[in-house]
Motif scaffolding. Sequence first.
Motif, short mmCIF file in Angstrom:
data_model
loop_
_atom_site.label_atom_id
_atom_site.label_comp_id
_atom_site.label_asym_id
_atom_site.label_seq_id
_atom_site.Cartn_x
_atom_site.Cartn_y
_atom_site.Cartn_z
N ALA A 1 0.83 -1.20 0.00
CA ALA A 1 0.00 0.00 0.00
C ALA A 1 0.86 1.26 0.00
CB ALA A 1 -0.92 -0.01 1.22
N ARG A 2 1.91 1.26 0.81
CA ARG A 2 2.80 2.43 0.85
C ARG A 2 3.56 2.59 -0.46
NH1 ARG A 2 4.94 1.38 7.03
NH2 ARG A 2 3.37 2.68 8.08
N TYR A 3 3.91 1.50 -1.07
CA TYR A 3 4.58 1.53 -2.38
C TYR A 3 3.70 2.25 -3.40
CZ TYR A 3 6.33 -0.45 -6.81
OH TYR A 3 6.80 -0.63 -8.09
N LEU A 4 2.43 1.87 -3.45
CA LEU A 4 1.52 2.49 -4.41
C LEU A 4 1.27 3.96 -4.07
CD1 LEU A 4 -1.19 -0.24 -5.00
CD2 LEU A 4 0.57 0.52 -6.59
N MET A 5 1.09 4.27 -2.80
CA MET A 5 0.83 5.66 -2.42
C MET A 5 2.04 6.54 -2.72
SD MET A 5 -1.48 7.71 -1.35
CE MET A 5 -2.73 6.69 -0.55
N THR A 6 3.24 6.01 -2.52
CA THR A 6 4.44 6.77 -2.84
C THR A 6 4.50 7.10 -4.33
OG1 THR A 6 5.68 5.77 -1.01
CG2 THR A 6 6.97 6.74 -2.81
N PHE A 7 4.16 6.12 -5.16
CA PHE A 7 4.13 6.37 -6.60
C PHE A 7 3.05 7.39 -6.95
CE2 PHE A 7 7.00 2.91 -7.66
CZ PHE A 7 7.56 3.38 -8.84
#
Length: 203
Positions: free
Chosen positions: A166-172
Motif C-alpha cells: 500500500a505504501r509503495y503504491l501511495m508513494t508512486f
Amino acid sequence: METRGKGSPIGRPRGFDAGEALEQAMRVFWKQGYEGASLTDLTNAMGITRTSMYAAFGNKEDLFRKALERYEEGPAAYVARALKEPTAREVATAFLNGAVRTSTRPDCPPGCLGVQGSLAAGDAGLPVRDMLADWRKGGVTHLADRFRQAVDDGDLPPGIDPLHVARYLMTFANGISVQAAGGATREDLQRVAEMALRDWPPA
C-alpha cells in the motif's frame, strides 16, 4: 443566523449556490495550496463576501476541510472505485491510473489537492498539513486492508506485507502528483504507472 424575512441570510448574495462556491474554493486550494490561497482569492472565486463565506463554511481551515471532502467525493473518487476491483493487481492499476488522470485533468489544476495543499506550510498551516497527512494515511490504510483481503483470498503471496504494498503504491501516486504539477504529461506519467506495476507480485 440572523435573516431578513424569507430572504437570504445577511451577507449572502441572492442566488448563492453553496455547492458551486465550494467547488471554486476547492480549485483555488488545489492550485495555490492552503497558505497560498488568500481569503480574497477564495471569496473572489466563490463569488461571495467574507461574511458569506464565514456564515456558510466557517473559517479558512473549515473551508479547506470541506473542500477536501468535496475533492475526495469528486476528483479523488477513483480511490474508492479502485478498492472495489476484483483482484489486487486491478486495484493497483485502477489506483495509479486514477492518480494519473486526476493529476492531469485539462479542466483542473495539475497535481493532487491532497499532496499540493500544504507542501510548504508555516505555523499557520500546520493544522492543515497534519490534516492532509492523516488523509493520505487513511488512503494507505484502505489499500492495506484491501491487500490483506487479497492475501487471505490467495490473490497475493502469503508472505507479502499488505502495508508495504500500500505504501509503495501511495508513494508512486504522490510522486505522480508532484511530477504533474511540475509539467509532466499524462502520457509520460501513464508510462511511469505502468513501470510501477511491471514487477507486481504474482499470486
